[in-house]
Scaffold this motif. Structure first.
Motif, PDB file in Angstrom:
ATOM      1  N   PRO A 134      45.550  43.350  38.463  1.00 31.28           N
ATOM      2  CA  PRO A 134      46.683  44.282  38.508  1.00 31.28           C
ATOM      3  C   PRO A 134      46.838  45.478  37.637  1.00 31.28           C
ATOM      4  O   PRO A 134      46.767  46.489  37.824  1.00 31.28           O
ATOM      5  N   ILE A 160      43.938  47.837  37.874  1.00 32.42           N
ATOM      6  CA  ILE A 160      44.328  49.081  38.884  1.00 32.42           C
ATOM      7  C   ILE A 160      45.223  49.970  38.196  1.00 32.42           C
ATOM      8  O   ILE A 160      44.991  51.357  38.322  1.00 32.42           O
ATOM      9  N   TYR A 161      46.379  49.528  37.626  1.00 31.77           N
ATOM     10  CA  TYR A 161      47.268  50.470  37.149  1.00 31.77           C
ATOM     11  C   TYR A 161      46.718  51.236  36.276  1.00 31.77           C
ATOM     12  O   TYR A 161      46.962  52.573  36.027  1.00 31.77           O
ATOM     13  N   HIS A 196      44.703  54.127  37.591  1.00 32.55           N
ATOM     14  CA  HIS A 196      45.546  54.839  38.201  1.00 32.55           C
ATOM     15  C   HIS A 196      46.109  55.854  37.249  1.00 32.55           C
ATOM     16  O   HIS A 196      46.220  57.170  37.480  1.00 32.55           O
ATOM     17  N   LEU A 251      37.148  40.129  41.709  1.00 35.24           N
ATOM     18  CA  LEU A 251      38.515  40.376  41.807  1.00 35.24           C
ATOM     19  C   LEU A 251      39.086  41.812  42.110  1.00 35.24           C
ATOM     20  O   LEU A 251      39.905  41.743  42.824  1.00 35.24           O
ATOM     21  N   VAL A 264      38.258  42.485  46.115  1.00 36.08           N
ATOM     22  CA  VAL A 264      39.220  42.253  46.909  1.00 36.08           C
ATOM     23  C   VAL A 264      40.634  42.712  46.836  1.00 36.08           C
ATOM     24  O   VAL A 264      41.413  42.949  47.721  1.00 36.08           O
ATOM     25  N   SER A 265      40.752  43.003  45.583  1.00 39.22           N
ATOM     26  CA  SER A 265      42.104  43.977  45.124  1.00 39.22           C
ATOM     27  C   SER A 265      42.223  45.249  45.487  1.00 39.22           C
ATOM     28  O   SER A 265      43.362  45.978  45.573  1.00 39.22           O
ATOM     29  N   PRO A 275      40.128  46.846  48.520  1.00 40.90           N
ATOM     30  CA  PRO A 275      38.936  46.614  49.643  1.00 40.90           C
ATOM     31  C   PRO A 275      38.424  48.033  49.813  1.00 40.90           C
ATOM     32  O   PRO A 275      37.453  48.252  50.309  1.00 40.90           O
ATOM     33  N   TYR A 294      40.332  52.585  46.947  1.00 42.18           N
ATOM     34  CA  TYR A 294      41.156  53.638  46.884  1.00 42.18           C
ATOM     35  C   TYR A 294      41.437  53.997  45.457  1.00 42.18           C
ATOM     36  O   TYR A 294      41.609  55.070  44.888  1.00 42.18           O
ATOM     37  N   TYR A 295      41.402  52.860  44.725  1.00 40.29           N
ATOM     38  CA  TYR A 295      41.998  52.902  43.285  1.00 40.29           C
ATOM     39  C   TYR A 295      40.528  53.262  42.355  1.00 40.29           C
ATOM     40  O   TYR A 295      40.667  54.129  41.486  1.00 40.29           O
ATOM     41  N   PRO A 298      45.108  39.705  44.023  1.00 39.73           N
ATOM     42  CA  PRO A 298      44.030  40.607  44.666  1.00 39.73           C
ATOM     43  C   PRO A 298      43.673  39.677  46.118  1.00 39.73           C
ATOM     44  O   PRO A 298      43.642  40.704  46.992  1.00 39.73           O
ATOM     45  N   ILE A 320      46.456  41.596  48.563  1.00 38.50           N
ATOM     46  CA  ILE A 320      46.110  42.849  49.000  1.00 38.50           C
ATOM     47  C   ILE A 320      45.006  42.787  49.909  1.00 38.50           C
ATOM     48  O   ILE A 320      45.183  43.406  50.976  1.00 38.50           O
ATOM     49  N   TYR A 321      44.219  41.893  49.765  1.00 33.88           N
ATOM     50  CA  TYR A 321      42.995  41.908  50.479  1.00 33.88           C
ATOM     51  C   TYR A 321      43.408  41.270  52.073  1.00 33.88           C
ATOM     52  O   TYR A 321      43.173  41.819  53.069  1.00 33.88           O
ATOM     53  N   HIS A 381      45.442  43.749  53.918  1.00 34.99           N
ATOM     54  CA  HIS A 381      44.588  45.105  54.453  1.00 34.99           C
ATOM     55  C   HIS A 381      43.876  44.307  55.753  1.00 34.99           C
ATOM     56  O   HIS A 381      43.751  45.177  56.742  1.00 34.99           O
ATOM     57  N   GLU A 428      44.171  45.715  59.392  1.00 37.57           N
ATOM     58  CA  GLU A 428      43.291  46.327  60.376  1.00 37.57           C
ATOM     59  C   GLU A 428      43.386  45.445  61.628  1.00 37.57           C
ATOM     60  O   GLU A 428      42.835  46.120  62.834  1.00 37.57           O
ATOM     61  N   SER A 449      49.441  46.388  40.806  1.00 36.00           N
ATOM     62  CA  SER A 449      48.016  46.326  41.632  1.00 36.00           C
ATOM     63  C   SER A 449      48.128  47.454  42.537  1.00 36.00           C
ATOM     64  O   SER A 449      46.870  47.505  43.102  1.00 36.00           O
ATOM     65  N   ASP A 450      49.164  47.949  43.040  1.00 35.15           N
ATOM     66  CA  ASP A 450      48.928  48.809  44.056  1.00 35.15           C
ATOM     67  C   ASP A 450      50.036  49.944  43.869  1.00 35.15           C
ATOM     68  O   ASP A 450      51.309  50.102  44.462  1.00 35.15           O
ATOM     69  N   PRO A 451      49.961  50.571  42.915  1.00 34.53           N
ATOM     70  CA  PRO A 451      51.049  51.741  42.223  1.00 34.53           C
ATOM     71  C   PRO A 451      51.378  52.742  43.447  1.00 34.53           C
ATOM     72  O   PRO A 451      52.718  53.272  43.138  1.00 34.53           O
ATOM     73  N   GLU A 452      50.402  53.155  44.401  1.00 35.56           N
ATOM     74  CA  GLU A 452      50.789  54.202  45.184  1.00 35.56           C
ATOM     75  C   GLU A 452      51.110  53.402  46.532  1.00 35.56           C
ATOM     76  O   GLU A 452      51.528  54.451  47.579  1.00 35.56           O
ATOM     77  N   GLU A 453      51.432  52.241  46.489  1.00 31.33           N
ATOM     78  CA  GLU A 453      51.809  51.482  47.920  1.00 31.33           C
ATOM     79  C   GLU A 453      50.824  51.838  48.902  1.00 31.33           C
ATOM     80  O   GLU A 453      51.273  52.121  50.235  1.00 31.33           O
ATOM     81  N   TYR A 454      49.635  51.899  48.750  1.00 30.67           N
ATOM     82  CA  TYR A 454      48.512  52.344  49.442  1.00 30.67           C
ATOM     83  C   TYR A 454      48.417  50.995  50.393  1.00 30.67           C
ATOM     84  O   TYR A 454      48.019  51.375  51.750  1.00 30.67           O
ATOM     85  N   TYR A 455      48.238  49.970  49.849  1.00 27.39           N
ATOM     86  CA  TYR A 455      48.051  48.584  50.716  1.00 27.39           C
ATOM     87  C   TYR A 455      49.269  48.051  51.280  1.00 27.39           C
ATOM     88  O   TYR A 455      49.384  47.572  52.471  1.00 27.39           O
TER      89      TYR A 455
END
Lengths: 151, 151
Positions: free
Chosen positions: A18, A21-22, A25, A45, A48-49, A51, A54-55, B18, B21-22, B25, B29, B49-55
């Motif tokens: 995590p 990714i942060y 970003h 890791l 899968v974190s 997929p 995007y980051y 991770p 998130i997978y 995702h 889908e 792990s997903d700061p832009e809330e993309y997932y």
């Protein structure tokens, strides 16, 4: 464009993926072209974190990346340093790259945390972000944000 | 739109964030509207792990989400079950929701893995994805993909 390298030497900590990714970003937002060098496990890791990638746009293997490494190749090194092996990698990359560097040291055990912090401090002039943490990423995130402002 | 709930009872495993998130995702889908219910610590890991809330689009607190829970609220329950507490949550949610359910059981220790798997099997009719894993997400990902094809 400035280039940053994020270094992952071990996959064990639940905060590491995590926070990678942060960090990726945040550094991208600051205008860095970011690459992550990691062990194969840490790379899985990341896959899968994120997929859809995007980051994380650029991933390389930590071992093979050592071959082409030279001073000036990156402008900033950010290393996760929470195991002996990871710290050794960080020290090695630090001395080859000779660029501005940040070590993220985290451990739940006080004594180990101090030990890891000392290892980095004795062997490099990197900025050190050290927190007693395991699965709560917030202290590490807050201190990392603070050190980025000093860049 | 079908609704899926992903359940995170503990933050300790390096694979969990991770894989969350997978899973989010993959289920998106497949056409599911996905919500993640988690402890506060696990939620913080998801945020960095997903700061832009993309997932991850929908996050709720595991404790407070129990209040409004009722049969039919979700069509699919996916729970990470790698600690006693997480398994208790899974069993509770399973019996309230009464929907199709998948338990992701992972542990590095063989005996604990078997114990956790038995706890889930004895208390629910959920599909069980059990792998001996800690920081390598691949076996869990592969088996999870397989069980999704049976939905």
């Amino acid at each position: 464009m400035k280039k940053a390298l994020i270094l992952l030497g071990c996959p064990e900590s639940p905060s590491q993926t995590p926070m990678t990714i942060y960090a990726n970003h945040k550094l991208s937002e600051l205008g860095y072209d970011v690459t992550v060098a990691s062990t194969p496990s840490a790379a899985k890791l990341l896959e899968v974190s994120d997929p859809e990638e995007y980051y994380i746009k650029n991933k390389i293997d930590i071992e093979s990346s050592l071959d082409g490494l030279e001073p000036g190749k990156y402008d900033l090194l950010v290393g996760f340093a929470h195991k002996d092996a990871a710290i050794s990698y960080f020290i090695t990359f630090y001395h080859i790259l000779q660029c501005e560097s940040i070590a993220l040291v985290f451990e739940k055990d006080h004594q180990l945390l101090e030990e890891f912090e000392n290892m980095v401090a004795e062997n490099t002039d990197a900025k050190i972000v050290a927190v007693r943490a395991f699965h709560n990423p917030t202290p590490l995130r807050v201190k990392f944000d603070r050190v980025l402002k000093e860049l």
